[in-house]
Design a protein around this motif. Structure first.
Motif, PDB file in Angstrom:
ATOM      1  N   PRO A  58      -2.964  -5.332   2.072  1.00  9.65           N
ATOM      2  CA  PRO A  58      -3.880  -5.924   3.085  1.00  9.65           C
ATOM      3  C   PRO A  58      -3.004  -6.267   4.135  1.00  9.65           C
ATOM      4  O   PRO A  58      -3.458  -5.832   5.378  1.00  9.65           O
ATOM      5  CB  PRO A  58      -4.973  -6.809   2.548  1.00  9.65           C
ATOM      6  N   MET A  59      -2.333  -7.678   3.707  1.00 14.26           N
ATOM      7  CA  MET A  59      -1.183  -7.782   4.775  1.00 14.26           C
ATOM      8  C   MET A  59      -0.638  -7.172   6.202  1.00 14.26           C
ATOM      9  O   MET A  59      -0.555  -7.207   7.221  1.00 14.26           O
ATOM     10  CB  MET A  59      -0.087  -9.404   3.934  1.00 14.26           C
ATOM     11  N   GLY A  60      -0.134  -5.842   5.038  1.00 14.02           N
ATOM     12  CA  GLY A  60       0.112  -5.195   5.983  1.00 14.02           C
ATOM     13  C   GLY A  60      -0.141  -4.481   6.825  1.00 14.02           C
ATOM     14  O   GLY A  60       0.210  -3.676   8.723  1.00 14.02           O
ATOM     15  N   ASN A  61      -1.292  -3.980   5.898  1.00  8.61           N
ATOM     16  CA  ASN A  61      -2.695  -3.003   6.972  1.00  8.61           C
ATOM     17  C   ASN A  61      -2.895  -3.799   8.465  1.00  8.61           C
ATOM     18  O   ASN A  61      -3.088  -3.638   9.396  1.00  8.61           O
ATOM     19  CB  ASN A  61      -3.766  -2.512   6.114  1.00  8.61           C
ATOM     20  N   ILE A  62      -3.508  -4.977   8.415  1.00  9.63           N
ATOM     21  CA  ILE A  62      -3.910  -5.921   9.454  1.00  9.63           C
ATOM     22  C   ILE A  62      -3.262  -6.136  10.529  1.00  9.63           C
ATOM     23  O   ILE A  62      -3.418  -5.810  11.499  1.00  9.63           O
ATOM     24  CB  ILE A  62      -4.655  -7.091   8.723  1.00  9.63           C
ATOM     25  N   THR A  63      -1.649  -6.347   9.968  1.00  9.67           N
ATOM     26  CA  THR A  63      -0.662  -6.517  10.786  1.00  9.67           C
ATOM     27  C   THR A  63      -0.495  -5.676  11.882  1.00  9.67           C
ATOM     28  O   THR A  63      -0.012  -6.056  12.358  1.00  9.67           O
ATOM     29  CB  THR A  63       0.729  -7.277   9.709  1.00  9.67           C
ATOM     30  N   ALA A  64      -0.270  -4.574  10.677  1.00 12.56           N
ATOM     31  CA  ALA A  64       0.133  -2.617  11.894  1.00 12.56           C
ATOM     32  C   ALA A  64      -1.270  -2.311  12.750  1.00 12.56           C
ATOM     33  O   ALA A  64      -1.585  -3.035  13.781  1.00 12.56           O
ATOM     34  CB  ALA A  64       0.236  -1.804  10.717  1.00 12.56           C
ATOM     35  N   GLY A 116       2.151  -1.417   3.715  1.00 10.96           N
ATOM     36  CA  GLY A 116       0.665  -1.510   4.578  1.00 10.96           C
ATOM     37  C   GLY A 116       1.143  -1.097   5.660  1.00 10.96           C
ATOM     38  O   GLY A 116       0.139  -0.452   6.422  1.00 10.96           O
ATOM     39  N   ILE A 117       2.135  -1.665   6.713  1.00  3.22           N
ATOM     40  CA  ILE A 117       2.166  -0.941   8.399  1.00  3.22           C
ATOM     41  C   ILE A 117       2.506   0.208   8.285  1.00  3.22           C
ATOM     42  O   ILE A 117       1.764   0.653   9.099  1.00  3.22           O
ATOM     43  CB  ILE A 117       3.420  -1.867   8.217  1.00  3.22           C
ATOM     44  N   GLU A 118       2.704   0.943   7.129  1.00  3.15           N
ATOM     45  CA  GLU A 118       3.991   2.374   7.241  1.00  3.15           C
ATOM     46  C   GLU A 118       2.461   3.150   7.206  1.00  3.15           C
ATOM     47  O   GLU A 118       1.570   3.956   8.048  1.00  3.15           O
ATOM     48  CB  GLU A 118       4.511   2.915   6.390  1.00  3.15           C
ATOM     49  N   GLU A 119       1.270   2.552   5.898  1.00  2.00           N
ATOM     50  CA  GLU A 119       0.229   3.496   6.576  1.00  2.00           C
ATOM     51  C   GLU A 119      -0.997   3.529   7.197  1.00  2.00           C
ATOM     52  O   GLU A 119      -0.871   4.767   8.330  1.00  2.00           O
ATOM     53  CB  GLU A 119      -0.580   2.825   4.670  1.00  2.00           C
ATOM     54  N   ILE A 120      -0.842   2.192   8.208  1.00  2.00           N
ATOM     55  CA  ILE A 120      -1.339   2.343   9.374  1.00  2.00           C
ATOM     56  C   ILE A 120      -0.352   3.115  10.372  1.00  2.00           C
ATOM     57  O   ILE A 120      -1.064   4.013  11.342  1.00  2.00           O
ATOM     58  CB  ILE A 120      -2.253   0.774  10.074  1.00  2.00           C
ATOM     59  N   ALA A 121       0.585   2.657  10.304  1.00  2.00           N
ATOM     60  CA  ALA A 121       1.555   3.653  11.235  1.00  2.00           C
ATOM     61  C   ALA A 121       1.218   4.625  11.719  1.00  2.00           C
ATOM     62  O   ALA A 121       1.144   5.798  12.592  1.00  2.00           O
ATOM     63  CB  ALA A 121       2.815   2.978  11.421  1.00  2.00           C
ATOM     64  N   ILE A 180       8.223   1.830  15.431  1.00  2.00           N
ATOM     65  CA  ILE A 180       7.846   0.080  15.508  1.00  2.00           C
ATOM     66  C   ILE A 180       9.959  -0.478  14.719  1.00  2.00           C
ATOM     67  O   ILE A 180       9.432  -0.171  13.520  1.00  2.00           O
ATOM     68  CB  ILE A 180       6.250  -0.279  14.858  1.00  2.00           C
ATOM     69  N   GLY A 181       9.670  -2.006  15.567  1.00  2.81           N
ATOM     70  CA  GLY A 181      10.830  -2.306  14.573  1.00  2.81           C
ATOM     71  C   GLY A 181      10.357  -3.208  13.454  1.00  2.81           C
ATOM     72  O   GLY A 181       9.130  -3.709  14.261  1.00  2.81           O
ATOM     73  N   VAL A 182      10.204  -3.268  12.415  1.00  2.00           N
ATOM     74  CA  VAL A 182       9.601  -4.079  11.728  1.00  2.00           C
ATOM     75  C   VAL A 182      11.180  -4.562  11.109  1.00  2.00           C
ATOM     76  O   VAL A 182      11.695  -4.311  10.242  1.00  2.00           O
ATOM     77  CB  VAL A 182       9.175  -3.623  10.345  1.00  2.00           C
TER      78      VAL A 182
END
Length: 344
Positions: free
Chosen positions: A300-306, A84-89, A66-68
């Motif tokens: 949380p924003m990173g989590n929800i975005t992912a 947060g994004i990486e946790e979900i990814a 995933i490109g961030v």
């Protein structure tokens, strides 16, 4: 080994097996025995084999990347969103490729092009301050690749977005200053092409109007909101002999610059001037006085975005994606910089 890089053919030659057997073993194919898989993995390690992700992506149609894209990764807000994004990814066995635009339109375009060239499965982005033309983001959508925006977004793109309620955060911050007795509140803001600054300015103005205080354009100051901008803007306000009793900045960095200049000019904080920032950067709890600020719920924003990204990615019909906007509530963190002495 071609160009000094090991291939699956080198591994196959070493073990006297076919390249297809090596490929299946590396991909954990159930048709390959555990003993063969162990031999292949051992040989791959000995030859320092590195898989060709681009070639693999072309074969499978998935790169699991995933490109961030963020304006800068050295801010607590953006680094926390990335976490947060990486946790979900990671839970989906995906990796993220992090790129910084540095709020530069040309760099942002080049970054998007580079991510598309390495066959990312999708892009998550926060738009730079200088970006007005979004054709490079439209290119992602034309290729049928999922795109999710967070924090700094645009309504020119029909994509899912994850933001905080910037209006509410700014309204809360300004109303707090008013309740502490402030009536001449300077507001540091930035380009109104960026949704977050537009909404924070609107929240500031509406809080004033709610309490019967006229909006004075002289008190609204535009800059890039870096620390040096906060210093320069604060010095301008002082030199112009503008009457003020508080500063609310759309960025913690520029309010930090304002704090430095106010102290250098002999102002007592918070007795003479009260300060509120936005972002809840780590340094805000270590300043003297400690800085009141707005927490943006970055992880949380990173989590929800992912999570939103993977919902889109896993939809079978990619031609019928329904965009959604998720709005998180920010939290005003009240510290000494904005309080009357009796409340400290």
């Amino acid at each position: 080994m071609k160009n000094g890089k090991a291939t699956i053919h080198d591994i196959a030659e070493k073990l006297q097996v076919t390249a297809s057997t090596v490929s299946r073993a590396l991909n954990n194919n159930p048709r390959i025995s555990d003993a063969t898989k162990k031999k292949v993995l051992k040989a791959a390690k000995e030859l320092n084999y590195q898989p060709n992700n681009i070639a693999s992506a072309l074969r499978s149609g998935k790169s699991r990347l995933i490109g961030v894209v963020v304006p800068t990764a050295n801010r607590n807000f953006f680094s926390s969103v990335i976490r947060g994004i990486e946790e979900i990814a990671n839970s989906f066995n995906y990796k993220v490729v992090i790129s910084q635009s540095y709020d530069d339109y040309e760099k942002e375009m080049q970054t998007i092009e580079a991510l598309l060239n390495v066959q990312v499965d999708g892009v998550i982005a926060s738009i730079g301050k200088t970006t007005e033309n979004v054709d490079h983001f439209k290119k992602i959508l034309k290729k049928g690749i999922p795109l999710v925006l967070f924090d700094r977004v645009t309504n020119e793109l029909d994509v899912s977005q994850v933001v905080i309620d910037d209006y509410f955060g700014a309204f809360q911050a300004t109303e707090h200053l008013i309740k502490e007795g402030c009536k001449r509140i300077v507001h540091f803001t930035s380009s109104q092409n960026i949704n977050i600054y537009k909404e924070r300015k609107r929240g500031y103005e509406d809080a004033l109007l709610k309490h019967g205080i006229a909006v004075d354009p002289e008190l609204i100051r535009f800059s890039k909101l870096q620390l040096e901008d906060g210093r320069a803007t604060m010095q301008e306000v002082i030199d112009e002999k503008t009457s003020f009793d508080a500063v609310f900045s759309a960025s913690d960095y520029s309010i930090m610059g304002a704090m430095q200049v106010l102290k250098e000019n002999g102002y007592k904080l918070p007795q003479d001037v009260k300060l509120v920032g936005f972002g809840d950067e780590p340094f805000t709890s270590f300043t003297e006085p400690t800085l009141t600020t707005v927490n943006q719920k970055s992880i949380p924003m990173g989590n929800i975005t992912a999570e939103t990204f993977f919902e889109i990615l896993n939809q079978k019909d990619q031609t019928n994606i329904i965009s959604k906007k998720t709005i998180l509530k920010p939290e005003l963190i009240i510290r000494n910089s904005s309080l009357n002495q009796e409340n400290i």
